[in-house]
Write an enzyme that holds these catalytic residues in place. Structure first.
Site, PDB file in Angstrom:
ATOM      1  N   HIS A   1       0.793  -1.042  -0.387  1.00  0.00           N
ATOM      2  CA  HIS A   1       0.076   0.158  -0.200  1.00  0.00           C
ATOM      3  C   HIS A   1       0.989   1.075   0.337  1.00  0.00           C
ATOM      4  O   HIS A   1       2.184   1.017   0.697  1.00  0.00           O
ATOM      5  CB  HIS A   1      -0.797   0.026   1.080  1.00  0.00           C
ATOM      6  CG  HIS A   1      -2.101  -0.846   1.275  1.00  0.00           C
ATOM      7  ND1 HIS A   1      -2.723  -1.466   1.788  1.00  0.00           N
ATOM      8  CD2 HIS A   1      -1.988  -2.334   1.044  1.00  0.00           C
ATOM      9  CE1 HIS A   1      -3.637  -2.184   2.014  1.00  0.00           C
ATOM     10  NE2 HIS A   1      -2.903  -2.997   0.806  1.00  0.00           N
TER      11      HIS A   1
ATOM     12  N   GLU B   1       0.701   3.939   1.886  1.00  0.00           N
ATOM     13  CA  GLU B   1       1.527   4.661   3.203  1.00  0.00           C
ATOM     14  C   GLU B   1       2.332   3.145   3.826  1.00  0.00           C
ATOM     15  O   GLU B   1       3.067   3.745   4.208  1.00  0.00           O
ATOM     16  CB  GLU B   1      -0.173   4.866   4.390  1.00  0.00           C
ATOM     17  CG  GLU B   1      -1.343   5.655   3.140  1.00  0.00           C
ATOM     18  CD  GLU B   1      -2.176   4.611   2.882  1.00  0.00           C
ATOM     19  OE1 GLU B   1      -3.327   5.459   2.258  1.00  0.00           O
ATOM     20  OE2 GLU B   1      -1.818   4.021   2.022  1.00  0.00           O
TER      21      GLU B   1
ATOM     22  N   CYS C   1      -5.415   2.285   6.350  1.00  0.00           N
ATOM     23  CA  CYS C   1      -6.047   1.090   6.296  1.00  0.00           C
ATOM     24  C   CYS C   1      -5.404   0.522   7.630  1.00  0.00           C
ATOM     25  O   CYS C   1      -4.450   1.701   8.023  1.00  0.00           O
ATOM     26  CB  CYS C   1      -6.121   0.298   5.528  1.00  0.00           C
ATOM     27  SG  CYS C   1      -4.490  -0.565   5.598  1.00  0.00           S
TER      28      CYS C   1
ATOM     29  N   CYS D   1      -1.428   0.278   7.377  1.00  0.00           N
ATOM     30  CA  CYS D   1      -0.837   1.457   7.095  1.00  0.00           C
ATOM     31  C   CYS D   1      -0.231   2.304   8.039  1.00  0.00           C
ATOM     32  O   CYS D   1       0.129   2.985   7.922  1.00  0.00           O
ATOM     33  CB  CYS D   1      -2.063   1.719   5.644  1.00  0.00           C
ATOM     34  SG  CYS D   1      -1.468   1.194   4.109  1.00  0.00           S
TER      35      CYS D   1
END
Length: 179
Positions: free
Chosen positions: A77, A79, A107, A110
């Site tokens: 991801h 992040e 999420c 992250c």
């Protein structure tokens, strides 16, 4: 919406302070850049998520886009990749003073990475609930109903969270992607 996430005096709880907040013109520009990175990720064959870290003066220090597909890594991801880069490239003091701008609320994974890397502030566009409304039960995005504030509030240091912001602009990066 602004939340100050920090551990309360008792180790078993967290204090959330809800205060209205507006973004500066510079912050709006940085958040729009994160949304642009989400569009770039999509153009590169990945899921439409993008993030950046800026210092207190609004200078971009590091950028990242989602690379789940191109790296073949479900944890790639934007992040998480950004938090990892920040941990390697920036001092603890720089990270504490920095802001992570992201196209979508981080999420739980992250948000945890952001916490562990010591990034002191978060500004996001679209919320996790907005994302769930777009993706439904799409197998490539099993969105959790656990917002970043809940994750960050469980930590031992304070993280300022501002979002959602520019939701309609962020949603455009996802139009037609999850169908």
């Amino acid at each position: 919406m602004r939340f100050l996430c920090s551990l309360a005096s008792a180790p078993s709880g967290a204090e959330l302070v809800d205060e209205p907040a507006s973004l500066t013109e510079v912050e709006v520009g940085l958040l729009r850049r994160a949304i642009e990175l989400a569009r770039d990720a999509r153009a590169h064959g990945n899921h439409p998520f993008g993030s950046l870290i800026a210092d207190g003066a609004g200078r971009v220090l590091i950028e990242s886009e989602n690379k789940v597909v191109t790296l073949g890594d479900d944890t790639a991801h934007a992040e998480l990749l950004l938090a990892s880069m920040a941990s390697r490239q920036l001092s603890r003091e720089q990270r504490n003073a920095a802001t992570l701008y992201t196209s979508t609320e981080p999420c739980a994974m992250c948000a945890g990475a952001m916490y562990w890397s010591g990034i002191g502030r978060l500004v996001y566009a679209m919320s996790e609930a907005d994302l769930l409304a777009l993706t439904g039960d799409h197998e490539e995005n099993p969105t959790m109903q656990l917002g970043c504030r809940a994750v960050l509030a469980g930590g031992q240091h304070t993280t300022l969270v501002l979002g959602p912001n520019l939701v309609d602009e962020a949603i455009l990066a996802h139009e037609g992607f999850w169908s």
